[in-house]
Design a protein around this motif. Structure first.
Motif, PDB file in Angstrom:
ATOM      1  N   GLY A 178       0.784  -1.231   0.000  1.00 27.85           N
ATOM      2  CA  GLY A 178       0.000   0.000   0.000  1.00 27.85           C
ATOM      3  C   GLY A 178       0.811   1.273   0.000  1.00 27.85           C
ATOM      4  N   GLY A 179       2.026   1.225  -0.509  1.00 28.01           N
ATOM      5  CA  GLY A 179       2.854   2.432  -0.544  1.00 28.01           C
ATOM      6  C   GLY A 179       3.842   2.395  -1.681  1.00 28.01           C
ATOM      7  N   ARG A 180       4.708   3.383  -1.701  1.00 29.38           N
ATOM      8  CA  ARG A 180       5.752   3.449  -2.718  1.00 29.38           C
ATOM      9  C   ARG A 180       7.028   2.817  -2.197  1.00 29.38           C
ATOM     10  N   ALA A 181       7.798   2.269  -3.091  1.00 30.48           N
ATOM     11  CA  ALA A 181       9.059   1.655  -2.717  1.00 30.48           C
ATOM     12  C   ALA A 181      10.030   2.723  -2.241  1.00 30.48           C
ATOM     13  N   PRO A 182      10.850   2.405  -1.243  1.00 27.72           N
ATOM     14  CA  PRO A 182      11.873   3.364  -0.818  1.00 27.72           C
ATOM     15  C   PRO A 182      12.861   3.605  -1.953  1.00 27.72           C
ATOM     16  N   ARG A 183      13.387   4.793  -1.983  1.00 23.81           N
ATOM     17  CA  ARG A 183      14.361   5.117  -3.024  1.00 23.81           C
ATOM     18  C   ARG A 183      15.692   4.443  -2.708  1.00 23.81           C
ATOM     19  N   VAL A 184      16.115   3.585  -3.584  1.00 28.52           N
ATOM     20  CA  VAL A 184      17.352   2.840  -3.378  1.00 28.52           C
ATOM     21  C   VAL A 184      18.546   3.773  -3.574  1.00 28.52           C
ATOM     22  N   VAL A 185      19.526   3.629  -2.701  1.00 31.63           N
ATOM     23  CA  VAL A 185      20.738   4.435  -2.792  1.00 31.63           C
ATOM     24  C   VAL A 185      21.408   4.210  -4.143  1.00 31.63           C
ATOM     25  N   ASP A 186      21.878   5.280  -4.756  1.00 29.76           N
ATOM     26  CA  ASP A 186      22.537   5.181  -6.059  1.00 29.76           C
ATOM     27  C   ASP A 186      23.810   4.338  -5.966  1.00 29.76           C
ATOM     28  N   ALA A 187      24.124   3.664  -7.040  1.00 26.90           N
ATOM     29  CA  ALA A 187      25.336   2.848  -7.082  1.00 26.90           C
ATOM     30  C   ALA A 187      26.579   3.699  -6.834  1.00 26.90           C
ATOM     31  N   ALA A 188      26.576   4.929  -7.341  1.00 30.62           N
ATOM     32  CA  ALA A 188      27.738   5.798  -7.162  1.00 30.62           C
ATOM     33  C   ALA A 188      27.990   6.097  -5.690  1.00 30.62           C
ATOM     34  N   VAL A 189      26.913   6.235  -4.914  1.00 25.33           N
ATOM     35  CA  VAL A 189      27.050   6.496  -3.481  1.00 25.33           C
ATOM     36  C   VAL A 189      27.684   5.294  -2.788  1.00 25.33           C
TER      37      VAL A 189
END
Length: 359
Positions: free
Chosen positions: A47-58
């Motif tokens: 019932g929600g949006r997926a968390p924003r995955v940390v960028d590969a560069a980070v």
């Protein structure tokens, strides 16, 4: 081919994905890359949006920074992850380490106590550490002022592990900078936080669970009733490890925590022999070595009715997962899957003792 370490670190550093969720995702999807790809669908079911995955560069920058510091990451699904620590459900999914990781596989005792410890208590702790080291026992502590410092000083020559609440490049307290470097070069230094992270108050309980989790038992030498040392003792007890305490004068507030522990059933310690007698039967047991073959929630597809039933049992007050299984009448696999979906959607919070609540 992409670096699997980068994918794992991206997943671990993603908001709402804690140690338990990480292990469930790896168990279900087999790799961090596959788990990342599945996040949007799982969160939508919750019932929600997926968390924003940390960028590969980070993640790549963090790995490079760690290597530059002479350290490395160790993941909970690595074969050299400390086995006793890996027994905890909420064992850190990733840690930064400097030094000899193999000493965490030896007999390990946690020794903790007051930052404002008395001179007598520090001397006693230092002597205990020396005697335990002669018997092949490694001492783990938190590199704080007072008792922690004495414990590390007494065990430097025979095996010591320091666990800090900051990044591995931050020394706290500042006066222990040289001692922290000695621990890293002669023993083992562990940090759960990424490089550059200052020692925030909220991170010390997380550090304490690592200290307790690495050891077969925890010895509290001197502590006030509401101190962090008693938190470590409680975490050790919850993990099924031995809790030991050195008695003190009832007139000294710094001894009240130890006396309370003894009254509640902790083993009274007057010498290293008392510690060895307590831990030897436990130390001889076989422990599970964590590996990539995690046991987690199998791939099940709960129905909408199952999701509504479990969500209806949740509220702002933490409830045990076993109670959810009992009251819902659903299988543990279905309950685990729904909780995973809710957590990834940002609607669920996990608490100590395998309890959950609505976020």
């Amino acid at each position: 081919m992409s670096d699997p370490g980068v994918a794992r670190l991206r997943l671990i550093r993603t908001p709402t994905i804690g140690p338990i969720t990480y292990r469930q995702l790896i168990a279900r999807f087999g790799s961090a890359a596959e788990a990342i790809a599945a996040l949007p669908d799982l969160a939508a079911r919750g019932g929600g949006r997926a968390p924003r995955v940390v960028d590969a560069a980070v993640a790549e920058r963090e790995i490079a920074a760690v290597h530059k510091l002479g350290a490395r990451h160790v993941f909970v699904d690595d074969p050299d992850y400390p086995p006793l620590l890996g027994e905890l459900d909420n064992a850190p999914a990733a840690m930064t380490v400097r030094g000899d990781l193999t000493i965490a596989r030896r007999s390990v005792i946690a020794m903790v106590g007051a930052r404002n410890a008395s001179a007598a208590a520090c001397r006693f702790a230092r002597g205990l550490a020396v005697e335990l080291g002669r018997e092949g026992v490694v001492v783990v502590s938190g590199l704080a002022r007072g008792l922690d410092t004495a414990a590390h000083q007494g065990s430097l020559a025979t095996g010591t592990i320091g666990v800090i609440a900051s990044g591995i490049d931050i020394a706290f307290p500042p006066e222990n900078k040289d001692l922290q470097e000695q621990v890293a070069t002669q023993g083992l230094l562990i940090a759960e936080q990424p490089p550059g992270m200052e020692p925030l108050a909220r991170n010390f309980p997380h550090r304490n669970r690592i200290i307790a989790g690495l050891a077969v038992g925890t010895v509290v030498v001197e502590a006030a009733p509401k101190s962090g040392s008693l938190i470590t003792a409680r975490l050790a007890n919850e993990a099924g490890r031995d809790v030991m305490a050195v008695p003190g004068s009832p007139l000294d507030p710094r001894a009240q925590g130890c006396n309370l522990l003894i009254r509640e059933g902790a083993t009274l310690v007057q010498s290293a022999a008392d510690i060895l007698e307590t831990i030897r039967p436990i130390d001889a047991r076989m422990v599970r070595s964590p590996s990539s073959d995690f046991t987690g929630a199998p791939a099940v597809d709960p129905g909408d009715g199952d999701r509504r039933a479990i969500a209806g049992l949740l509220g702002p007050v933490p409830v045990a997962i076993d109670e959810l299984i009992r009251q819902s009448g659903l299988s543990s696999a279905i309950v685990a899957t729904v909780l995973l979906e809710l957590e990834l959607a940002g609607r669920l919070e996990r608490h100590a003792g395998a309890r959950v609540s609505l976020g």
